[in-house]
Design an enzyme around this catalytic site. Sequence first.
Site, PDB file in Angstrom:
ATOM      1  N   SER A 149      94.144 -53.942  72.914  1.00 30.76           N
ATOM      2  CA  SER A 149      94.689 -55.388  71.988  1.00 30.76           C
ATOM      3  C   SER A 149      94.210 -55.683  70.462  1.00 30.76           C
ATOM      4  O   SER A 149      94.440 -56.005  70.125  1.00 30.76           O
ATOM      5  CB  SER A 149      93.318 -56.764  73.095  1.00 30.76           C
ATOM      6  OG  SER A 149      91.872 -56.388  72.943  1.00 30.76           O
ATOM      7  N   THR A 209      95.683 -46.959  71.146  1.00 25.76           N
ATOM      8  CA  THR A 209      95.307 -48.385  72.726  1.00 25.76           C
ATOM      9  C   THR A 209      94.794 -50.046  73.005  1.00 25.76           C
ATOM     10  O   THR A 209      93.677 -49.779  72.333  1.00 25.76           O
ATOM     11  CB  THR A 209      95.581 -47.632  74.429  1.00 25.76           C
ATOM     12  OG1 THR A 209      96.726 -46.765  73.984  1.00 25.76           O
ATOM     13  CG2 THR A 209      95.913 -48.301  74.866  1.00 25.76           C
ATOM     14  N   GLU A 216      94.208 -40.397  73.523  1.00 22.96           N
ATOM     15  CA  GLU A 216      93.616 -40.782  72.708  1.00 22.96           C
ATOM     16  C   GLU A 216      92.459 -40.422  71.685  1.00 22.96           C
ATOM     17  O   GLU A 216      92.257 -40.129  70.907  1.00 22.96           O
ATOM     18  CB  GLU A 216      92.014 -42.549  72.546  1.00 22.96           C
ATOM     19  CG  GLU A 216      93.416 -43.082  72.562  1.00 22.96           C
ATOM     20  CD  GLU A 216      92.562 -44.586  73.113  1.00 22.96           C
ATOM     21  OE1 GLU A 216      92.501 -45.773  73.152  1.00 22.96           O
ATOM     22  OE2 GLU A 216      91.559 -45.094  74.068  1.00 22.96           O
ATOM     23  N   LYS A 252      85.142 -44.243  73.337  1.00 23.63           N
ATOM     24  CA  LYS A 252      85.805 -45.686  73.116  1.00 23.63           C
ATOM     25  C   LYS A 252      86.513 -45.216  75.144  1.00 23.63           C
ATOM     26  O   LYS A 252      85.963 -44.347  75.764  1.00 23.63           O
ATOM     27  CB  LYS A 252      86.983 -44.553  72.562  1.00 23.63           C
ATOM     28  CG  LYS A 252      87.385 -44.937  70.647  1.00 23.63           C
ATOM     29  CD  LYS A 252      88.613 -44.765  70.147  1.00 23.63           C
ATOM     30  CE  LYS A 252      90.126 -44.716  70.809  1.00 23.63           C
ATOM     31  NZ  LYS A 252      90.297 -45.831  71.321  1.00 23.63           N
ATOM     32  N   GLY A 253      87.584 -46.065  75.442  1.00 23.16           N
ATOM     33  CA  GLY A 253      88.007 -45.311  76.470  1.00 23.16           C
ATOM     34  C   GLY A 253      87.998 -46.901  77.412  1.00 23.16           C
ATOM     35  O   GLY A 253      88.380 -47.029  78.920  1.00 23.16           O
TER      36      GLY A 253
HETATM   37  C1  5RP Z   1      91.149 -47.613  75.314  1.00 18.14           C
HETATM   38  C2  5RP Z   1      90.425 -47.844  73.746  1.00 18.14           C
HETATM   39  C3  5RP Z   1      90.593 -48.935  73.387  1.00 18.14           C
HETATM   40  O1  5RP Z   1      90.756 -49.084  71.837  1.00 18.14           O
HETATM   41  C4  5RP Z   1      89.121 -49.429  73.224  1.00 18.14           C
HETATM   42  O2  5RP Z   1      89.071 -50.334  74.650  1.00 18.14           O
HETATM   43  C5  5RP Z   1      89.341 -50.954  72.750  1.00 18.14           C
HETATM   44  O3  5RP Z   1      89.588 -51.633  72.778  1.00 18.14           O
HETATM   45  P1  5RP Z   1      89.924 -53.493  72.340  1.00 18.14           P
HETATM   46  O4  5RP Z   1      90.582 -53.374  71.349  1.00 18.14           O
HETATM   47  O5  5RP Z   1      91.095 -54.363  73.911  1.00 18.14           O
HETATM   48  O6  5RP Z   1      89.288 -53.854  72.615  1.00 18.14           O
HETATM   49  O7  5RP Z   1      89.543 -47.048  73.779  1.00 18.14           O
HETATM   50  O8  5RP Z   1      90.927 -46.338  75.571  1.00 18.14           O
END
Ligand code: 5RP
Length: 238
Positions: free
Chosen positions: A31, A29, A111, A102-103
């Site tokens: 961007s 999950t 995840e 993460k999170g």
């Molecule tokens: C979501 C996550 C994402 O992988 C993490 O926040 C990184 O996000 P981004 O690629 O948008 O910087 O752990 O729960």
Amino acid sequence: MDQAEIKQTLGRAAAEGLVKSGMKLGLGTGSTAIHAVRRIGELLSQGRISGLRVFPTSFQTRSECEKLGIPVYSLNSPELGGGLDLTIDGADEVDPENRLVKGGGGALLIEKLAAYASASYAVVADETKLVEHLGIAFPLPVEVIPEARVPVSRSLEKLGAAVVLREALRKAGPVITEHGNLLLDIRFREPVDPEVLEGEINAIPGVVENGFFTGPRGRVLRPLVYIGRADGRMELRD
Ligand code: 5RP
């Protein structure tokens, strides 16, 4: 390259380099991971890969897969049988041993399920995510059942953490996760042992999961990390 371009390059590179026909695949999950999802959609529609069985880790990822015609399954389905060949995901922090926080997108529960059920695990992270010690700069999310908010907060403070309830942006009140829970974002003032803390935090009654990703008991998580640099270079670290 700006950060958005780095994220796109990373997601596409991981999809192209790692995804093979017939895989049982976890898709993360955020961007950065979304670019892997989109590239996989392209590779499938061009007929360059086939027979994927995908486990999406959030509403965002599931709906993107559905839009792109990527076949999605529950981890409980006979098609996946509770296991995955590979998961590709993003991260909020990566330490020198490739342990993760993460999170940030609130999807840590599923995840982690995907990461720990996978034979191989790959992480796509731009260089701003690299840290010496986890849980100090970027907060560590802890998912708790609503009734446990205050007692869990007290227990986390006793572990040395500053605790903030994650508030929603365009709704009054807190973020509610896809599982009906709350998120406590916690920060440590000093370096902690993420392997020890991952287990200790999860042992507090009312905690559903936390965002340290160090590996299931008895197995160290050894992700292959794609690191994207601002000068356009991409490094692989395992
Ligand atoms: C979501 C996550 C994402 O992988 C993490 O926040 C990184 O996000 P981004 O690629 O948008 O910087 O752990 O729960």
